[in-house]
Design a protein around this motif. Structure first.
Motif, PDB file in Angstrom:
ATOM      1  N   ILE A 139       3.997  -1.841  -7.989  1.00 15.19           N
ATOM      2  CA  ILE A 139       5.049  -0.797  -8.573  1.00 15.19           C
ATOM      3  C   ILE A 139       4.773  -0.845 -10.352  1.00 15.19           C
ATOM      4  O   ILE A 139       4.771   0.392 -11.021  1.00 15.19           O
ATOM      5  CB  ILE A 139       6.507  -1.270  -8.501  1.00 15.19           C
ATOM      6  CG1 ILE A 139       7.535  -0.363  -8.995  1.00 15.19           C
ATOM      7  CG2 ILE A 139       6.908  -2.722  -9.064  1.00 15.19           C
ATOM      8  CD1 ILE A 139       7.617   0.961  -8.240  1.00 15.19           C
ATOM      9  N   LYS A 140       4.285  -1.785 -10.780  1.00 15.95           N
ATOM     10  CA  LYS A 140       4.195  -1.933 -12.301  1.00 15.95           C
ATOM     11  C   LYS A 140       2.775  -1.227 -12.698  1.00 15.95           C
ATOM     12  O   LYS A 140       3.034  -0.322 -13.323  1.00 15.95           O
ATOM     13  CB  LYS A 140       3.410  -3.539 -12.427  1.00 15.95           C
ATOM     14  CG  LYS A 140       3.100  -3.818 -14.124  1.00 15.95           C
ATOM     15  CD  LYS A 140       2.729  -5.122 -14.438  1.00 15.95           C
ATOM     16  CE  LYS A 140       2.220  -5.293 -15.579  1.00 15.95           C
ATOM     17  NZ  LYS A 140       1.863  -6.605 -15.905  1.00 15.95           N
ATOM     18  N   ASN A 141       1.952  -0.943 -11.649  1.00 17.28           N
ATOM     19  CA  ASN A 141       0.746  -0.100 -11.903  1.00 17.28           C
ATOM     20  C   ASN A 141       1.151   1.280 -11.822  1.00 17.28           C
ATOM     21  O   ASN A 141       0.607   1.998 -12.449  1.00 17.28           O
ATOM     22  CB  ASN A 141      -0.603  -0.554 -10.925  1.00 17.28           C
ATOM     23  CG  ASN A 141      -0.938  -1.852 -11.083  1.00 17.28           C
ATOM     24  OD1 ASN A 141      -1.042  -2.387 -12.296  1.00 17.28           O
ATOM     25  ND2 ASN A 141      -1.850  -2.215 -10.305  1.00 17.28           N
ATOM     26  N   GLY A 243       1.029   3.406  -0.732  1.00 15.40           N
ATOM     27  CA  GLY A 243       2.248   3.242  -1.798  1.00 15.40           C
ATOM     28  C   GLY A 243       2.082   4.535  -2.771  1.00 15.40           C
ATOM     29  O   GLY A 243       2.696   4.298  -3.924  1.00 15.40           O
ATOM     30  N   ILE A 244       1.865   5.687  -2.336  1.00 18.32           N
ATOM     31  CA  ILE A 244       1.679   6.861  -3.325  1.00 18.32           C
ATOM     32  C   ILE A 244       2.532   7.877  -2.481  1.00 18.32           C
ATOM     33  O   ILE A 244       2.027   8.422  -1.565  1.00 18.32           O
ATOM     34  CB  ILE A 244       0.253   7.422  -3.393  1.00 18.32           C
ATOM     35  CG1 ILE A 244      -0.772   6.322  -3.911  1.00 18.32           C
ATOM     36  CG2 ILE A 244       0.170   8.469  -4.476  1.00 18.32           C
ATOM     37  CD1 ILE A 244      -2.168   6.553  -4.138  1.00 18.32           C
ATOM     38  N   PRO A 245       3.469   8.377  -3.243  1.00 20.88           N
ATOM     39  CA  PRO A 245       4.234   9.651  -2.642  1.00 20.88           C
ATOM     40  C   PRO A 245       3.423  10.659  -2.318  1.00 20.88           C
ATOM     41  O   PRO A 245       2.586  11.208  -3.040  1.00 20.88           O
ATOM     42  CB  PRO A 245       5.174   9.936  -3.881  1.00 20.88           C
ATOM     43  CG  PRO A 245       5.461   8.687  -4.562  1.00 20.88           C
ATOM     44  CD  PRO A 245       3.956   8.093  -4.410  1.00 20.88           C
ATOM     45  N   PHE A 265      12.668   9.163   7.598  1.00 20.15           N
ATOM     46  CA  PHE A 265      12.968   8.265   6.681  1.00 20.15           C
ATOM     47  C   PHE A 265      13.034   8.606   5.289  1.00 20.15           C
ATOM     48  O   PHE A 265      13.142   7.956   4.210  1.00 20.15           O
ATOM     49  CB  PHE A 265      12.088   6.855   6.882  1.00 20.15           C
ATOM     50  CG  PHE A 265      12.316   6.308   8.483  1.00 20.15           C
ATOM     51  CD1 PHE A 265      13.145   5.238   8.194  1.00 20.15           C
ATOM     52  CD2 PHE A 265      11.388   6.427   9.137  1.00 20.15           C
ATOM     53  CE1 PHE A 265      13.434   4.633   9.569  1.00 20.15           C
ATOM     54  CE2 PHE A 265      11.396   5.916  10.219  1.00 20.15           C
ATOM     55  CZ  PHE A 265      12.428   5.265  10.649  1.00 20.15           C
ATOM     56  N   LYS A 266      12.886   9.993   5.288  1.00 21.28           N
ATOM     57  CA  LYS A 266      12.642  10.547   3.594  1.00 21.28           C
ATOM     58  C   LYS A 266      11.404  10.098   2.918  1.00 21.28           C
ATOM     59  O   LYS A 266      11.656   9.726   1.741  1.00 21.28           O
ATOM     60  CB  LYS A 266      13.976  10.444   2.989  1.00 21.28           C
ATOM     61  CG  LYS A 266      15.249  11.360   3.685  1.00 21.28           C
ATOM     62  CD  LYS A 266      16.549  11.108   3.121  1.00 21.28           C
ATOM     63  CE  LYS A 266      17.507  12.093   3.722  1.00 21.28           C
ATOM     64  NZ  LYS A 266      18.866  11.986   2.942  1.00 21.28           N
ATOM     65  N   LEU A 267      10.365   9.654   3.483  1.00 22.75           N
ATOM     66  CA  LEU A 267       9.373   9.110   3.048  1.00 22.75           C
ATOM     67  C   LEU A 267       8.158  10.244   2.507  1.00 22.75           C
ATOM     68  O   LEU A 267       7.533   9.975   1.600  1.00 22.75           O
ATOM     69  CB  LEU A 267       8.629   8.028   3.847  1.00 22.75           C
ATOM     70  CG  LEU A 267       9.512   7.006   4.253  1.00 22.75           C
ATOM     71  CD1 LEU A 267       8.618   6.107   5.257  1.00 22.75           C
ATOM     72  CD2 LEU A 267       9.865   5.914   3.125  1.00 22.75           C
ATOM     73  N   GLN A 296      11.006   7.743  -5.395  1.00 20.10           N
ATOM     74  CA  GLN A 296      10.229   7.635  -3.968  1.00 20.10           C
ATOM     75  C   GLN A 296       9.225   6.574  -3.925  1.00 20.10           C
ATOM     76  O   GLN A 296       9.239   6.101  -2.472  1.00 20.10           O
ATOM     77  CB  GLN A 296       9.337   9.230  -4.006  1.00 20.10           C
ATOM     78  CG  GLN A 296       8.731   9.662  -2.773  1.00 20.10           C
ATOM     79  CD  GLN A 296       9.887  10.163  -1.828  1.00 20.10           C
ATOM     80  OE1 GLN A 296      10.995  10.168  -1.904  1.00 20.10           O
ATOM     81  NE2 GLN A 296       9.552  10.155  -0.596  1.00 20.10           N
ATOM     82  N   LYS A 297       8.738   6.223  -4.599  1.00 19.00           N
ATOM     83  CA  LYS A 297       7.896   5.160  -4.600  1.00 19.00           C
ATOM     84  C   LYS A 297       8.570   3.840  -4.408  1.00 19.00           C
ATOM     85  O   LYS A 297       8.115   3.100  -3.235  1.00 19.00           O
ATOM     86  CB  LYS A 297       6.996   4.658  -6.108  1.00 19.00           C
ATOM     87  CG  LYS A 297       6.204   3.382  -6.170  1.00 19.00           C
ATOM     88  CD  LYS A 297       5.265   3.251  -5.165  1.00 19.00           C
ATOM     89  CE  LYS A 297       4.518   1.890  -5.619  1.00 19.00           C
ATOM     90  NZ  LYS A 297       3.568   1.434  -4.744  1.00 19.00           N
TER      91      LYS A 297
END
Length: 327
Positions: A139-141, A243-245, A265-267, A296-297
């Motif tokens: 998430i930081k990146n 982990g990319i929308p 799941f609204k992903l 979203q992430k």
């Protein structure tokens, strides 16, 4: 135990088989399991390549087959000649619709197998079995990616074989946003006619872009992207586990059915390429509000965190267990 991994490597099937199989190979190596990796392409004239992408002859490949006691396959259209070389071995297929499934002792996949397989085959089908093409972006990146004061980076991949050139149709939708975006586009250069159309359109309209061939790992190329336009199916799942929308442009009903699980799941989002207004609207929403992308992430990361996810370990344990039982 000696394992041989065989993946499909032609562009029509995309790069997913190679990416997944490479990560399985790397995991087995870390676990000090004896393992060889090969890919194939062609239907009538089959070519076999080692992990360094060097073409090897049939005799050398047959020797490797004989020395292996377990074969892990990842393919959807393996030719009969190659199947005949391997079908009597202990086979574990990691493709839900592989041609090897008919002969597999184990099928390990994210969904229940499609097509023919033996009634004696061990089926392990679970979302937790999904084998991604790369590791999860932290998430930081990701925050650094979307907080850039420069243009926002977007990835586009409409599959290994974009016959109807959805890539070009999508670029025409994105034309109004060209001042705000930097594009990373994956496209199969062997489709030279459509490749040239895309290249000409990008240059004529002065997009900020990088047009890449499908030679490297897709997810390393897209690792700096804020979000992606994909063609659904396996790529949509891989984007979740990386982990990319993503926004998925799908016309294929089979890909749509597979991808709809993620929309529950609204992903992710699914649109047809003809739904230009809807694609444009969601794109504009993401540009206007970075928090939507961050939400979203977070939704994706929370989903991954909730499931018991260690597919490589699970695969190895299953192979070891049933190889000993059957043999």
């Amino acid at each position: 135990m000696k394992i041989l991994i065989l993946s499909q490597g032609d562009f029509k099937s995309g790069k997913g088989h190679i990416n997944r199989s490479n990560l399985v190979y790397e995991y087995l190596k870390k676990k000090k399991i004896g393992v060889d990796y090969f890919s194939f392409n062609g239907s009538k004239k089959i070519k076999i390549y080692n992990r360094k992408n060097k073409n090897i002859n049939k005799n050398e490949f047959v020797k490797k087959i004989k020395s292996a006691n377990t074969i892990i396959t990842d393919e959807v259209s393996c030719p009969k000649g190659l199947i005949n070389l391997l079908k009597k071995k202990f086979i574990c297929s990691i493709s839900p619709n592989g041609k090897f499934n008919k002969y597999a002792k184990i099928i390990f996949s994210r969904t229940h197998p499609i097509g023919r397989y033996s009634k004696n085959t061990i089926i392990s089908s679970s979302f937790n079995n999904f084998l991604p093409g790369s590791n999860l972006i932290k998430i930081k990146n990701y925050k650094n990616i979307i907080s850039s004061k420069n243009k926002i980076t977007i990835g586009i991949s409409m599959g290994g074989y974009d016959k109807h050139n959805k890539t070009l149709k999508l670029l025409k939708i994105l034309l109004n946003f060209k001042k705000f975006i930097k594009l990373i586009i994956l496209f199969n250069k062997t489709d030279l006619k459509n490749y040239n159309k895309i290249s000409d359109y990008l240059r004529a309209n002065k997009f900020d872009y990088k047009l890449s061939a499908m030679k490297k790992n897709t997810w390393k190329i897209f690792s700096g992207s804020a979000f992606l336009y994909l063609s659904g199916g396996i790529s949509a799942y891989e984007s979740i586990f990386v982990g990319i929308p993503s926004i998925n442009i799908i016309n294929d009903p089979h890909k749509k059915k597979l991808t709809e699980y993620l929309t529950k799941f609204k992903l992710t989002n699914i649109y047809k390429i003809t739904e230009k207004k809807k694609i444009s609207n969601i794109t504009e929403l993401y540009f206007r509000n970075n928090n939507l992308l961050l939400n979203q992430k977070n939704k994706i990361d929370n989903f991954i965190a909730k499931i018991n996810y260690d597919p490589y370990s699970k695969l190895l344990k299953l192979v070891k267990r049933y190889y000993k039982t059957i043999n």
